[in-house]
Design an enzyme around this catalytic site. Structure first.
Site, PDB file in Angstrom:
ATOM      1  N   CYS A 334       0.674  -1.212  -0.015  1.00 39.37           N
ATOM      2  CA  CYS A 334       0.036  -0.009   0.068  1.00 39.37           C
ATOM      3  C   CYS A 334       0.857   1.246  -0.057  1.00 39.37           C
ATOM      4  O   CYS A 334       0.553   2.323  -0.915  1.00 39.37           O
ATOM      5  CB  CYS A 334      -1.144   0.034   1.294  1.00 39.37           C
ATOM      6  SG  CYS A 334      -0.547  -0.864   2.585  1.00 39.37           S
ATOM      7  N   GLN A 381       1.406 -11.088  -3.045  1.00 34.37           N
ATOM      8  CA  GLN A 381      -0.012 -10.632  -2.916  1.00 34.37           C
ATOM      9  C   GLN A 381      -0.638 -10.208  -4.267  1.00 34.37           C
ATOM     10  O   GLN A 381      -0.140  -9.646  -4.930  1.00 34.37           O
ATOM     11  CB  GLN A 381      -0.347  -9.395  -2.207  1.00 34.37           C
ATOM     12  CG  GLN A 381      -0.118 -10.001  -0.575  1.00 34.37           C
ATOM     13  CD  GLN A 381      -0.139  -8.580   0.331  1.00 34.37           C
ATOM     14  OE1 GLN A 381       0.201  -7.590   0.271  1.00 34.37           O
ATOM     15  NE2 GLN A 381      -1.166  -8.886   1.491  1.00 34.37           N
ATOM     16  N   ASP A 383      -2.617  -7.971  -4.917  1.00 29.37           N
ATOM     17  CA  ASP A 383      -2.978  -6.687  -4.270  1.00 29.37           C
ATOM     18  C   ASP A 383      -3.420  -5.657  -5.151  1.00 29.37           C
ATOM     19  O   ASP A 383      -3.184  -5.564  -6.280  1.00 29.37           O
ATOM     20  CB  ASP A 383      -1.717  -6.249  -3.464  1.00 29.37           C
ATOM     21  CG  ASP A 383      -2.055  -5.583  -2.150  1.00 29.37           C
ATOM     22  OD1 ASP A 383      -3.292  -5.688  -1.830  1.00 29.37           O
ATOM     23  OD2 ASP A 383      -1.170  -4.882  -1.445  1.00 29.37           O
ATOM     24  N   HIS A 385      -5.130  -1.670  -4.564  1.00 31.09           N
ATOM     25  CA  HIS A 385      -5.667  -0.255  -3.876  1.00 31.09           C
ATOM     26  C   HIS A 385      -6.571   0.787  -4.799  1.00 31.09           C
ATOM     27  O   HIS A 385      -5.935   0.892  -6.049  1.00 31.09           O
ATOM     28  CB  HIS A 385      -4.473   0.500  -3.358  1.00 31.09           C
ATOM     29  CG  HIS A 385      -3.725  -0.383  -2.508  1.00 31.09           C
ATOM     30  ND1 HIS A 385      -2.696  -1.281  -2.680  1.00 31.09           N
ATOM     31  CD2 HIS A 385      -4.208  -0.695  -1.133  1.00 31.09           C
ATOM     32  CE1 HIS A 385      -2.200  -1.892  -1.766  1.00 31.09           C
ATOM     33  NE2 HIS A 385      -2.995  -1.462  -0.622  1.00 31.09           N
ATOM     34  N   HIS A 511      -8.097  -0.824   0.143  1.00 28.37           N
ATOM     35  CA  HIS A 511      -7.220  -1.977   0.133  1.00 28.37           C
ATOM     36  C   HIS A 511      -7.997  -3.339  -0.272  1.00 28.37           C
ATOM     37  O   HIS A 511      -9.108  -3.342   0.137  1.00 28.37           O
ATOM     38  CB  HIS A 511      -6.571  -2.158   1.418  1.00 28.37           C
ATOM     39  CG  HIS A 511      -5.913  -1.162   2.146  1.00 28.37           C
ATOM     40  ND1 HIS A 511      -4.484  -1.097   2.048  1.00 28.37           N
ATOM     41  CD2 HIS A 511      -6.239  -0.074   2.582  1.00 28.37           C
ATOM     42  CE1 HIS A 511      -4.039   0.014   2.631  1.00 28.37           C
ATOM     43  NE2 HIS A 511      -5.186   0.660   3.022  1.00 28.37           N
TER      44      HIS A 511
END
Length: 642
Positions: A334, A381, A383, A385, A511
Site C-alpha cells: 500500500c 499478493q 493486491d 488499492h 485495500h
C-alpha cells in the site's frame, strides 16, 4: 420474583431464584438431561448459575454451537485433571478452545512421547466415564490466588496478578481433586465429555513471548457424539492424503530448504501453475478496469514511520542498511501505491483509480509457524488499492465484492463466510473516521444481500475490513479475501486530488486482495483438487504416447500441432510398455493421455484417456484440439464427457 421468557415466547413464573438447569427440569427431564448451560439475556452462563430477575433464557445443549464449544473447553480441564494425576508436578498454564478442539499448555519436567500422550488420553477416558459432577465456585481474587499458590500453580498466579482485577470474583471449577480457573461456562457433568481424542504436541512460549519459558502444548479434538468424532478423524485422514507438501513433492511443483526458511523454490511445473493463475487474475483486472503497477521491494524506514507501519508492524519487517540509511523490505504494497498515485496532479475526474500489483512481500514470521505454502515469509499478493471519493465508496466496494465472488466461483468455491472486522484498540485515526468507514462497509454488504457477522476489534490498525472466508471440500475454512477502507494512510502520505470545487481533497483508499497470497492459494488449490488441477491450470495438460517406435514420428507431429494450438503438451517416446506409461502419467495427474498405435497412425486419430481412467475412445485430432481449447478457454472444472 423472576419471570423467565423462553425462545418460543412462553413464560414461566417463579417465586425464587432459579438456574437454567432448574428451568430445564421444569420443562421436562429430557431437556434437563441434555442441558449443558444457559443463555441469559444473551450471555452464556453455567447451568447452575442463579437467575434472580426477569430474563430471556435459552437452554444450551450439545446440538448448539455454543454447547460444543463448552464441551471442548471442559475437555481441556479434563486433560488438566488427567495430567495432574499422571504427573502431579505439572504446572498448568492456559487451555483454550480452538477450531475443532482445544489445547493446554503445560510446564512439565519431561518431554511427552507418543506413549505418554496415549496414556494421558486413556486416563482422560477413565475419568470421563465416571460421569462426575463439575462443581463451580465463585471466590474472591485473594482466595483464588491462595488456592493456586498453595498448589504451586505459578502460571495461574501470574494470570491472576496480571490479568484479573483484585475486586473480581474468579470462577473455580472443581473436577474431583483437580481445580482450574475459567470464565466458563463448563459442562455440569462429565457425561458430555466422552468423545475426544488427543492429536499432537508442540512447543509454545508462555504468553507467546520467545523470551519466556518454552512450554509443551497438547492438542485435542472433542465432539458431541461418536459419529461426529469419527467423521472429523476421517476428514483429517483425507486431508493428510491431500497435504499440499506431499503432493507438491510427488508432482515436482516446488521445494523449501533450510537455507531460505519460508521462501519457495518454484520448479517448472509449479511455476507454470503460478503463471497461469497470474494470467487468470490479469484477465479479471482488465475486465474490472484496473491498471497494473510494480513497486520497489524496499523503501527507506522514514516512509514506514510516516505510514504508522513501523510503530505497529516493525517486528514483522525485515530491514537492511546501506550508506547510513535503513531500509525496510516491504511487508505490503500500500505505501508504494500511494507514492505512484502522488506522481502528477490528480483531479476528481481521474477517480476512481484502481491500482493492482502482484507484489512480492516479505514478513518475518516465526520459524515455528512456517508451514509449506500456507505460511511463508516471502509471498506474492494479488493486491490492489482503489483511490476514490467518499461518494464513490459504495460503488467501489460493491465492485470488489462482485469480483471476489466472480473469482472464487471459477475454482468451485461456493460456501463463503463474510465477516466485518471493526476497530481494534491499537489504531490510528479518529472515532468519527472509524464510524464512517464501518458504516460504509456494512451498507455495501447489505445492498448485495450478503449475510455477514461482526468481528469486534479485529480490524487492521488503519481501517475496518471485510473478510471473505472460503470453505473447501473438507469444510475447512480459509480466510483469503479482504476489502478494507482506509481514511488515514493517504493523508499520512500527502495524497490528494483536486475536487469539483477546485480545492485539494484527500482520497479514500480501499485495500483489496482476493486470493491473498498466491503461494498460499496454490497450496489451497492443491489440497482442494488433491493435485487433480482443472485442465486450464494443470502444468502439463496432455501427454501423447507411442506404443512402438513406428509411431514416434506421428507422436512428434501431434505434439507440435497441440503445442501450436496453445496446449501444454509433452511426448512420451520412452521404450516402455504402454500400461506403465499410462500409470505413471495418471499418478502425475495429467488430465489427458493420447495413445498412438498403428491403427491411430493409419486413421489420423488418437485414443483418448483421462487421468480418472475413463476411455473416451478414438477421436479425430482436430476434434480433440477444439474440445480441449474450449475446456481450457472456459476454465472448466470438468473434463470431457463428465
Amino acid at each position: 420474583m423472576p419471570v423467565i421468557t423462553l425462545p418460543d415466547g412462553s413464560q414461566r413464573h417463579y417465586d425464587h431464584a432459579v438456574s437454567p438447569m432448574d428451568v430445564a427440569l421444569d420443562i421436562g427431564p429430557g431437556l434437563a438431561k441434555a442441558c449443558i448451560a444457559g443463555r441469559v439475556n444473551g450471555e452464556l452462563v453455567d447451568a447452575c448459575d442463579l437467575i434472580e430477575n426477569d430474563a430471556q433464557l435459552s437452554i444450551i445443549t450439545a446440538k448448539d454451537e455454543e454447547g460444543l464449544e463448552i464441551i471442548r473447553h471442559s475437555c481441556a480441564h479434563l486433560l488438566g485433571h488427567a495430567i495432574k494425576q499422571l504427573w502431579p508436578h505439572t504446572k498448568m498454564a492456559i487451555g483454550p478452545v480452538i477450531d475443532n478442539g482445544f489445547y493446554y499448555d503445560v510446564d512439565l519436567d519431561r518431554t511427552l512421547t507418543q506413549e505418554d500422550v496415549e496414556a494421558l488420553e486413556k486416563r482422560m477416558h477413565e475419568l470421563a466415564e465416571k460421569n462426575y459432577d463439575v462443581i463451580k465456585k465463585k471466590v474472591s481474587w485473594h482466595e483464588a490466588r491462595e488456592t493456586f499458590a498453595n498448589r504451586g500453580e505459578s502460571y495461574k498466579v501470574s494470570i491472576l496478578d496480571e490479568n484479573i482485577a483484585h475486586d473480581d470474583k474468579p470462577g473455580l471449577y472443581f473436577h474431583e481433586e483437580y481445580v482450574d480457573m475459567c470464565r466458563g461456562p463448563h459442562v455440569p457433568n462429565m457425561r458430555f465429555c466422552h468423545h475426544f481424542k488427543l492429536m499432537k504436541t508442540a512447543g509454545a512460549y508462555w504468553r507467546g513471548d520467545s523470551n519466556n519459558k518454552m512450554l509443551q502444548r497438547i492438542y485435542g479434538t472433542a465432539w458431541a457424539d461418536k459419529k461426529a468424532l469419527n467423521a472429523y478423524l476421517q476428514r483429517l485422514e483425507e486431508a493428510a492424503k491431500r497435504d499440499h507438501r506431499k503432493i507438491g513433492k510427488q508432482l515436482d511443483l516446488y521445494h523449501m530448504q533450510e537455507e531460505a526458511p519460508g521462501m519457495v523454490f518454484w520448479h517448472n511445473d509449479g511455476w507454470t501453475i503460478f503463471r497461469e493463475l497470474e494470467v487468470f487474475v490479469r484477465s479479471k483486472l482488465k475486465e474490472y478496469q484496473y491498471q497494473e503497477v510494480k513497486g520497489p521491494f524496499m523503501m527507506d524506514r522514514v516512509l514506514w514511520e510516516k505510514t504508522g507501519h513501523w510503530d505497529n508492524y516493525k517486528d514483522a519487517m525485515f530491514t537492511t542498511s546501506s550508506e547510513n540509511r535503513e531500509y525496510c523490505i516491504k511487508p505490503m504494497n500500500c505505501p508504494g501505491h500511494v507514492q505512484i498515485f502522488n506522481q502528477g496532479l490528480k483531479s476528481y475526474r481521474d477517480l476512481p483509480l484502481r491500482m493492482a500489483e502482484f507484489g512480492s512481500c516479505h514478513r518475518n514470521e516465526p520459524s515455528g509457524s512456517l508451514h509449506g505454502l500456507m505460511r511463508v515469509r516471502g509471498f506474492t499478493q494479488d493486491d490492489a488499492h482503489i483511490f476514490c471519493t467518499e461518494e464513490q465508496i459504495r460503488d467501489e466496494v460493491n465492485g470488489c465484492i462482485r469480483l471476489v465472488y466472480d473469482m472464487y466461483s471459477t475454482f468451485g468455491f461456493e460456501k463463503i463466510v463474510v465477516k466485518l472486522s471493526t476497530r481494534p484498540e491499537k489504531r490510528i485515526g479518529s472515532d468519527e473516521m472509524w464510524d464512517r468507514a464501518e458504516a460504509d462497509l456494512a451498507v455495501a454488504l447489505e445492498e448485495n444481500n450478503i449475510p455477514f457477522e461482526y468481528q469486534l476489534g479485529e480490524g487492521a490498525f488503519y481501517g475496518p475490513k471485510i473478510e471473505f472466508t472460503l470453505y473447501d471440500c473438507l469444510d475447512r475454512a480459509w480466510q483469503c479475501g479482504t476489502v478494507q477502507l482506509d481514511f488515514s494512510l493517504p493523508s499520512r502520505l500527502s495524497a490528494s486530488y483536486v475536487g469539483e470545487d477546485n480545492e485539494r481533497k484527500v482520497p479514500v483508499m480501499i485495500h483489496r486482495a482476493i486470493l491473498g497470497s498466491m503461494e498460499r492459494f496454490i497450496g489451497i488449490l492443491t489440497e482442494e483438487f488433491a493435485g487433480f488441477f482443472p485442465t486450464w491450470l494443470a502444468p502439463v495438460q496432455v501427454v501423447i504416447m507411442n506404443i512402438t517406435d513406428s509411431q514416434s514420428e506421428y507422436v512428434n507431429e501431434l505434439t507440435q500441432k497441440l503445442s501450436n494450438a496453445g496446449i501444454r503438451v509433452k511426448a512420451d517416446l520412452r521404450n516402455e510398455k504402454i500400461g506403465f506409461k499410462i500409470r505413471e502419467h495418471t499418478l502425475r495427474r495429467v488430465p489427458y493421455m493420447l495413445v498412438c498405435g498403428d491403427k491411430e497412425v493409419e486413421s489420423g486419430k488418437v485414443a483418448v484417456r483421462t487421468r480418472r481412467g475413463k476411455d473416451l475412445g478414438s477421436m479425430d485430432v482436430n476434434e480433440v484440439i477444439e474440445k480441449l481449447q474450449q475446456e481450457i478457454r472456459s476454465r472448466s472444472l470438468k473434463q470431457l464427457e463428465e
